[in-house]
Scaffold this motif. Structure first.
Motif, PDB file in Angstrom:
ATOM      1  N   TYR A   1       0.855  -1.186   0.000  1.00 32.36           N
ATOM      2  CA  TYR A   1       0.000   0.000   0.000  1.00 32.36           C
ATOM      3  C   TYR A   1       0.892   1.237   0.000  1.00 32.36           C
ATOM      4  CZ  TYR A   1      -3.350  -3.527   1.518  1.00 32.36           C
ATOM      5  OH  TYR A   1      -4.123  -4.656   1.596  1.00 32.36           O
ATOM      6  N   PRO A   2       0.906   2.000  -1.078  1.00 32.67           N
ATOM      7  CA  PRO A   2       1.799   3.168  -1.166  1.00 32.67           C
ATOM      8  C   PRO A   2       1.555   4.155  -0.028  1.00 32.67           C
ATOM      9  CG  PRO A   2       0.862   2.646  -3.314  1.00 32.67           C
ATOM     10  CD  PRO A   2       0.122   1.799  -2.323  1.00 32.67           C
ATOM     11  N   GLU A   3       2.646   4.684   0.499  1.00 30.99           N
ATOM     12  CA  GLU A   3       2.581   5.681   1.559  1.00 30.99           C
ATOM     13  C   GLU A   3       3.578   6.789   1.258  1.00 30.99           C
ATOM     14  OE1 GLU A   3       2.554   4.371   5.743  1.00 30.99           O
ATOM     15  OE2 GLU A   3       2.856   2.353   4.962  1.00 30.99           O
ATOM     16  N   ASP A   4       3.304   7.973   1.783  1.00 29.10           N
ATOM     17  CA  ASP A   4       4.302   9.034   1.739  1.00 29.10           C
ATOM     18  C   ASP A   4       5.455   8.638   2.637  1.00 29.10           C
ATOM     19  OD1 ASP A   4       2.696  10.564   0.079  1.00 29.10           O
ATOM     20  OD2 ASP A   4       1.743  11.632   1.756  1.00 29.10           O
ATOM     21  N   GLU A   5       6.673   8.836   2.158  1.00 25.63           N
ATOM     22  CA  GLU A   5       7.829   8.448   2.967  1.00 25.63           C
ATOM     23  C   GLU A   5       8.092   9.466   4.070  1.00 25.63           C
ATOM     24  OE1 GLU A   5       9.163   5.679   3.053  1.00 25.63           O
ATOM     25  OE2 GLU A   5       8.400   4.791   1.206  1.00 25.63           O
ATOM     26  N   SER A   6       8.750   9.002   5.107  1.00 23.57           N
ATOM     27  CA  SER A   6       9.103   9.850   6.233  1.00 23.57           C
ATOM     28  C   SER A   6      10.161  10.868   5.812  1.00 23.57           C
ATOM     29  CB  SER A   6       9.641   8.995   7.380  1.00 23.57           C
ATOM     30  OG  SER A   6      10.192   9.789   8.400  1.00 23.57           O
ATOM     31  N   THR A   7      10.115  12.040   6.430  1.00 26.97           N
ATOM     32  CA  THR A   7      11.111  13.071   6.110  1.00 26.97           C
ATOM     33  C   THR A   7      12.427  12.855   6.843  1.00 26.97           C
ATOM     34  OG1 THR A   7      10.207  14.462   7.876  1.00 26.97           O
ATOM     35  CG2 THR A   7       9.333  14.792   5.639  1.00 26.97           C
ATOM     36  N   PHE A   8      12.430  12.000   7.864  1.00 28.82           N
ATOM     37  CA  PHE A   8      13.648  11.849   8.656  1.00 28.82           C
ATOM     38  C   PHE A   8      14.043  10.396   8.913  1.00 28.82           C
ATOM     39  CE2 PHE A   8       9.965  12.524  11.345  1.00 28.82           C
ATOM     40  CZ  PHE A   8      10.007  11.468  12.232  1.00 28.82           C
ATOM     41  N   ARG A   9      13.295   9.448   8.354  1.00 25.87           N
ATOM     42  CA  ARG A   9      13.661   8.043   8.472  1.00 25.87           C
ATOM     43  C   ARG A   9      13.622   7.390   7.095  1.00 25.87           C
ATOM     44  NH1 ARG A   9       9.362   5.475  12.334  1.00 25.87           N
ATOM     45  NH2 ARG A   9       8.077   6.933  11.143  1.00 25.87           N
ATOM     46  N   SER A  10      14.568   6.492   6.849  1.00 25.06           N
ATOM     47  CA  SER A  10      14.539   5.737   5.599  1.00 25.06           C
ATOM     48  C   SER A  10      13.414   4.698   5.671  1.00 25.06           C
ATOM     49  CB  SER A  10      15.882   5.026   5.381  1.00 25.06           C
ATOM     50  OG  SER A  10      15.971   3.867   6.205  1.00 25.06           O
TER      51      SER A  10
END
Length: 385
Positions: free
Chosen positions: A17-26
């Protein structure tokens, strides 16, 4: 510096399920964090490694074992230039699918599920992280990356046919390429598991007084470790002596894996993670001499610890707990918790019902399984455990 065959989080195959990636975690860091915060991970605190969880405060549980595996795996992965976050995520999740009472509980459930698609703890781990953890609004499970799911599913190697239903079911939706070996990071998690349990089972066996330090000093690899401690610290206290010897044994295994992996990687010269998957054999493993010596140690542990009379006696009791609970819940689904009864209302046949009962029992901790037996079945069995 990261190796060319290491997993690159920026090149991940993504999530179901596609999600927006975190700005501070890979993505792999996010996977690791979701695993740590999962309910199933917390329950490992009260699940058997070898000894039943309540038998002693100092024996390993599935949780402490998983933490030790993650530490070893991260060390090996970092030394080899692999992605440590992915390695740690797979290591922390590798035992999520274990039922109560460790391998004894697994064997009992395998027998009970023989006519319903079988049971395998690696496949159950996939079911947990893709379905049974139901906390997020947008999806069931943890929605982990493809690389983490692949590592959980096949860190021990390609998955042969017929495949456990829990794994085959998910693979049909999200191809994990089960015919190939896992990436290098998952292979590191698998070998770290071997390093950890070969070391800490010796320590727990000593604490349980199932064998003596002198007996260990006669085994291959361990004899040299004890001899070195005696040279460096003559007359050392008994407890310090065995700790110093066992930690050297632990270090010896880690060093052997790293040295052997470097040789195999140099011979393969992989340029991408896929090159490792398609090598046709594991790249991260013990050298042949150390593997042969470990077989002797494992045989010793099997006879002196895993099949010690007191351990066998307890195995029989906890097997009976599982064998009593499974048919009870199959017959009396009203005894299942409310959230589980909702799933029962949707089942189409006995196999589907058995899988719900399996999921419920496999998720139990040692103490909850014993408590459930005491409350629902009664008798003296639970009191004798």
């Amino acid at each position: 510096m990261q190796a060319p065959h290491a997993a690159d989080p920026d090149q991940s195959r993504g999530r179901l399920y596609p999600e927006d990636e975190s700005t501070f975690r890979s993505p792999f860091q996010r996977d690791r964090d979701r695993i740590i915060h999962a309910s199933a991970f917390r329950r490992l605190k009260h699940k058997t490694q070898v000894f039943i969880e309540h038998e002693g405060d100092y024996f390993r549980t599935r949780l402490t074992h998983s933490i030790e595996v993650a530490q070893v795996a991260r060390t090996i992965a970092g030394t080899l230039g692999l992605n440590t976050d992915l390695t740690e995520a797979v290591a922390l999740a590798h035992d999520l699918g274990h039922p109560p009472f460790g391998h004894t509980g697994e064997e009992a459930l395998q027998a009970l599920m023989a006519g319903y698609g079988g049971f395998d703890h690696n496949a159950q781990a996939i079911r947990i992280v893709t379905s049974l953890e139901r906390h997020y609004a947008g999806f069931d499970g943890l929605n982990l990356t493809w690389e983490t799911l692949e590592g959980i599913a096949k860190h021990n190697g390609p998955v042969a046919h017929p495949r456990p239903y829990a794994l085959a079911e998910y693979d049909a939706r999200h191809d994990l390429e089960l015919d190939t070996h896992a990436g290098a990071e998952a292979q590191v998690a698998a070998i770290a598991d071997d390093v950890a349990y070969n070391s800490h089972d010796l320590h727990d066996g000593l604490r349980a007084e199932l064998f003596s330090t002198d007996e260990l000093a006669e085994l291959p690899l361990l004899g040299g470790c004890f001899a070195r401690v005696d040279r460096l610290y003559p007359g050392l206290n008994y407890y310090r002596r065995r700790h110093e010897a066992l930690r050297r044994f632990f270090g010896l295994l880690v060093e052997d894996v790293i040295a052997e992996a470097r040789l195999r990687l140099a011979a393969l010269d992989p340029r991408t993670p896929r090159d490792v998957r398609l090598a046709g054999h594991p790249i991260i493993r013990f050298s042949d001499p150390v593997f042969a010596d470990l077989k002797v140690i494992r045989d010793f542990l099997f006879h002196r610890m895993y099949r010690a009379p007191e351990v066998v006696e307890m195995r029989a009791k906890v097997t009976q707990v599982i064998e009593d609970l499974f048919p009870l819940f199959m017959e009396r689904t009203d005894l299942l918790p409310k959230q589980w009864r909702k799933d029962v209302d949707e089942v189409a046949d006995e196999t589907a019902l058995a899988r719900i009962v399996l999921d419920y029992i496999a998720g139990m901790t040692d103490r909850f399984a014993i408590q459930s037996h005491r409350e629902l079945i009664g008798g003296t069995l639970a009191e004798a455990i």
